[in-house]
Design a protein around this motif. Structure first.
Motif, PDB file in Angstrom:
ATOM      1  N   GLU A  34      -1.517  19.320 -30.468  1.00 35.63           N
ATOM      2  CA  GLU A  34      -0.276  19.118 -31.804  1.00 35.63           C
ATOM      3  C   GLU A  34       1.059  17.560 -32.209  1.00 35.63           C
ATOM      4  OE1 GLU A  34       2.137  22.202 -32.269  1.00 35.63           O
ATOM      5  OE2 GLU A  34       0.424  23.815 -32.372  1.00 35.63           O
ATOM      6  N   THR A  35       0.985  17.664 -30.398  1.00 40.45           N
ATOM      7  CA  THR A  35       0.826  16.109 -30.181  1.00 40.45           C
ATOM      8  C   THR A  35       0.364  15.095 -30.838  1.00 40.45           C
ATOM      9  OG1 THR A  35       2.127  16.375 -27.934  1.00 40.45           O
ATOM     10  CG2 THR A  35       2.021  14.445 -28.159  1.00 40.45           C
ATOM     11  N   PHE A  36      -0.940  15.168 -30.252  1.00 41.37           N
ATOM     12  CA  PHE A  36      -1.843  13.806 -31.073  1.00 41.37           C
ATOM     13  C   PHE A  36      -2.340  14.000 -32.233  1.00 41.37           C
ATOM     14  CE2 PHE A  36      -2.434  12.686 -26.058  1.00 41.37           C
ATOM     15  CZ  PHE A  36      -1.981  11.692 -25.894  1.00 41.37           C
ATOM     16  N   VAL A  37      -2.662  15.183 -32.547  1.00 39.35           N
ATOM     17  CA  VAL A  37      -1.825  15.254 -34.001  1.00 39.35           C
ATOM     18  C   VAL A  37      -0.877  14.574 -35.128  1.00 39.35           C
ATOM     19  CG1 VAL A  37      -2.565  16.859 -36.489  1.00 39.35           C
ATOM     20  CG2 VAL A  37      -4.298  16.565 -34.352  1.00 39.35           C
ATOM     21  N   ALA A  38       0.743  15.080 -34.688  1.00 37.20           N
ATOM     22  CA  ALA A  38       1.190  13.970 -35.193  1.00 37.20           C
ATOM     23  C   ALA A  38       1.469  12.608 -34.758  1.00 37.20           C
ATOM     24  CB  ALA A  38       2.691  15.163 -34.231  1.00 37.20           C
ATOM     25  N   ALA A  39       1.320  12.422 -34.194  1.00 36.93           N
ATOM     26  CA  ALA A  39       1.307  10.764 -33.645  1.00 36.93           C
ATOM     27  C   ALA A  39       0.251  10.200 -34.087  1.00 36.93           C
ATOM     28  CB  ALA A  39       0.589  11.391 -32.290  1.00 36.93           C
ATOM     29  N   MET A  40      -1.007  10.914 -34.581  1.00 34.85           N
ATOM     30  CA  MET A  40      -2.137  10.040 -35.679  1.00 34.85           C
ATOM     31  C   MET A  40      -1.260   9.856 -35.773  1.00 34.85           C
ATOM     32  SD  MET A  40      -5.757  10.952 -36.458  1.00 34.85           S
ATOM     33  CE  MET A  40      -5.702  12.678 -37.145  1.00 34.85           C
ATOM     34  N   ARG A  41      -0.342  11.320 -37.634  1.00 33.26           N
ATOM     35  CA  ARG A  41      -0.507  11.079 -38.710  1.00 33.26           C
ATOM     36  C   ARG A  41       0.935   9.614 -38.715  1.00 33.26           C
ATOM     37  NH1 ARG A  41       0.555  17.109 -38.979  1.00 33.26           N
ATOM     38  NH2 ARG A  41      -1.804  17.247 -39.903  1.00 33.26           N
ATOM     39  N   ALA A  42       1.658   9.313 -37.406  1.00 28.49           N
ATOM     40  CA  ALA A  42       3.087   8.833 -37.674  1.00 28.49           C
ATOM     41  C   ALA A  42       2.644   7.201 -37.035  1.00 28.49           C
ATOM     42  CB  ALA A  42       4.356   9.301 -36.546  1.00 28.49           C
ATOM     43  N   TYR A  43       1.877   7.066 -36.706  1.00 31.85           N
ATOM     44  CA  TYR A  43       1.413   5.690 -36.019  1.00 31.85           C
ATOM     45  C   TYR A  43       1.175   4.626 -36.586  1.00 31.85           C
ATOM     46  CZ  TYR A  43      -1.113   2.665 -32.681  1.00 31.85           C
ATOM     47  OH  TYR A  43      -1.388   1.341 -31.304  1.00 31.85           O
ATOM     48  N   PRO A  44       1.222   4.513 -37.420  1.00 30.14           N
ATOM     49  CA  PRO A  44       1.183   3.233 -38.852  1.00 30.14           C
ATOM     50  C   PRO A  44       2.287   2.848 -39.318  1.00 30.14           C
ATOM     51  CG  PRO A  44      -0.530   4.923 -39.135  1.00 30.14           C
ATOM     52  CD  PRO A  44      -0.018   6.059 -38.683  1.00 30.14           C
ATOM     53  N   GLY A  45       3.310   3.673 -39.025  1.00 26.63           N
ATOM     54  CA  GLY A  45       5.303   3.044 -38.721  1.00 26.63           C
ATOM     55  C   GLY A  45       5.593   2.788 -37.816  1.00 26.63           C
ATOM     56  N   LEU A  46       4.554   3.097 -36.727  1.00 29.79           N
ATOM     57  CA  LEU A  46       5.331   2.786 -35.362  1.00 29.79           C
ATOM     58  C   LEU A  46       5.251   1.147 -34.715  1.00 29.79           C
ATOM     59  CD1 LEU A  46       6.404   4.302 -32.423  1.00 29.79           C
ATOM     60  CD2 LEU A  46       4.000   3.319 -31.549  1.00 29.79           C
ATOM     61  N   PRO A  47       6.531   0.973 -34.958  1.00 32.55           N
ATOM     62  CA  PRO A  47       6.978  -0.495 -34.438  1.00 32.55           C
ATOM     63  C   PRO A  47       6.397  -1.106 -33.275  1.00 32.55           C
ATOM     64  CG  PRO A  47       9.351   1.067 -34.338  1.00 32.55           C
ATOM     65  CD  PRO A  47       7.749   1.607 -34.809  1.00 32.55           C
ATOM     66  N   ALA A  48       5.336  -2.367 -33.470  1.00 33.64           N
ATOM     67  CA  ALA A  48       4.831  -2.575 -32.623  1.00 33.64           C
ATOM     68  C   ALA A  48       4.926  -3.469 -31.481  1.00 33.64           C
ATOM     69  CB  ALA A  48       5.007  -4.431 -32.885  1.00 33.64           C
ATOM     70  N   ASP A  49       6.610  -3.245 -31.638  1.00 27.35           N
ATOM     71  CA  ASP A  49       7.724  -2.880 -30.013  1.00 27.35           C
ATOM     72  C   ASP A  49       8.096  -2.167 -29.489  1.00 27.35           C
ATOM     73  OD1 ASP A  49       9.468  -2.988 -32.000  1.00 27.35           O
ATOM     74  OD2 ASP A  49      10.931  -4.628 -30.753  1.00 27.35           O
ATOM     75  N   ALA A  50       7.618  -0.459 -30.296  1.00 28.19           N
ATOM     76  CA  ALA A  50       7.800   0.487 -29.664  1.00 28.19           C
ATOM     77  C   ALA A  50       7.383   0.525 -28.072  1.00 28.19           C
ATOM     78  CB  ALA A  50       7.167   1.344 -29.998  1.00 28.19           C
ATOM     79  N   ASN A  51       7.537   1.547 -27.093  1.00 31.37           N
ATOM     80  CA  ASN A  51       7.144   2.404 -26.321  1.00 31.37           C
ATOM     81  C   ASN A  51       6.592   3.589 -26.461  1.00 31.37           C
ATOM     82  OD1 ASN A  51       7.036   3.422 -23.838  1.00 31.37           O
ATOM     83  ND2 ASN A  51       8.917   3.139 -22.801  1.00 31.37           N
ATOM     84  N   VAL A  52       5.215   3.073 -26.209  1.00 30.39           N
ATOM     85  CA  VAL A  52       4.558   4.473 -26.852  1.00 30.39           C
ATOM     86  C   VAL A  52       4.848   5.539 -25.822  1.00 30.39           C
ATOM     87  CG1 VAL A  52       1.808   4.748 -27.079  1.00 30.39           C
ATOM     88  CG2 VAL A  52       2.798   2.096 -27.979  1.00 30.39           C
ATOM     89  N   GLU A  53       4.728   5.000 -24.555  1.00 31.78           N
ATOM     90  CA  GLU A  53       4.802   6.494 -23.672  1.00 31.78           C
ATOM     91  C   GLU A  53       5.945   6.900 -24.020  1.00 31.78           C
ATOM     92  OE1 GLU A  53       3.603   6.290 -19.275  1.00 31.78           O
ATOM     93  OE2 GLU A  53       5.428   5.030 -19.265  1.00 31.78           O
ATOM     94  N   ALA A  54       6.894   6.660 -24.111  1.00 26.06           N
ATOM     95  CA  ALA A  54       7.805   6.973 -24.684  1.00 26.06           C
ATOM     96  C   ALA A  54       8.109   8.245 -26.045  1.00 26.06           C
ATOM     97  CB  ALA A  54       9.490   6.771 -24.232  1.00 26.06           C
TER      98      ALA A  54
END
Length: 162
Positions: A34-54
């Motif tokens: 469920e974490t990665f399904v949600a992340a996949m949906r939100a990933y296109p809007g993630l800022p380029a400088d975001a801390n992906v791990e956090a």
């Protein structure tokens, strides 16, 4: 931005360790998925400088809350033995003794230990996830680790390294 498949490959094992430490072996796989399904949906809007791990640990934390709430609403079977996860196809072997020790910790200590020592998050971000101050997150992790040192079995090899 790197392809999402690389994000899963790079951070998937860490997220699974965190889910296992926070939820235990029975619910960890569902929370991971469920974490990665949600992340996949939100990933296109993630800022380029975001801390992906956090970012992923934050999503996993929220999914763990969802799983915990759902489990509280489900009846618990008493006659059936729980299935143990297979040791094949996992990023790392599961240590059931570690889960037994982690399960004995209060929820905030267990989460602080998982988020700091397994995911590598700084205490400031843990405080944001759990609520409270950075000092409280640090104290929860320290108290949890202290308890684990007294309750989790130490191997002869680890004892010699001390």
């Amino acid at each position: 931005m790197q392809p999402f498949e690389r994000i899963v490959t790079e951070y998937g094992p860490m997220v699974l360790r965190v889910c296992r430490a926070v939820l235990g072996p029975e619910d960890a796989d569902d929370a991971w998925s469920e974490t990665f399904v949600a992340a996949m949906r939100a990933y296109p809007g993630l800022p380029a400088d975001a801390n992906v791990e956090a970012w992923l640990v934050t999503i996993a934390h929220r999914k763990a809350i969802d799983v915990t709430r759902a489990a509280a609403r489900r009846p618990t079977p008493v006659d059936a033995l729980p299935e143990h996860p297979s040791r094949t196809g996992r990023p790392e072997d599961w240590d059931g003794d570690l889960w037994q020790a982690l399960r004995g910790l209060p929820a905030k200590q267990r989460q602080a230990v998982a988020y700091h020592y397994l995911a590598g998050l700084p205490y400031k971000e843990i405080a944001g996830l759990l609520g409270g101050s950075t000092d409280a997150a640090r104290r929860a992790a320290a108290d949890g680790l202290k308890t684990l040192r007294s309750t989790y079995p130490v191997t002869d090899h680890e004892e010699m390294a001390r």
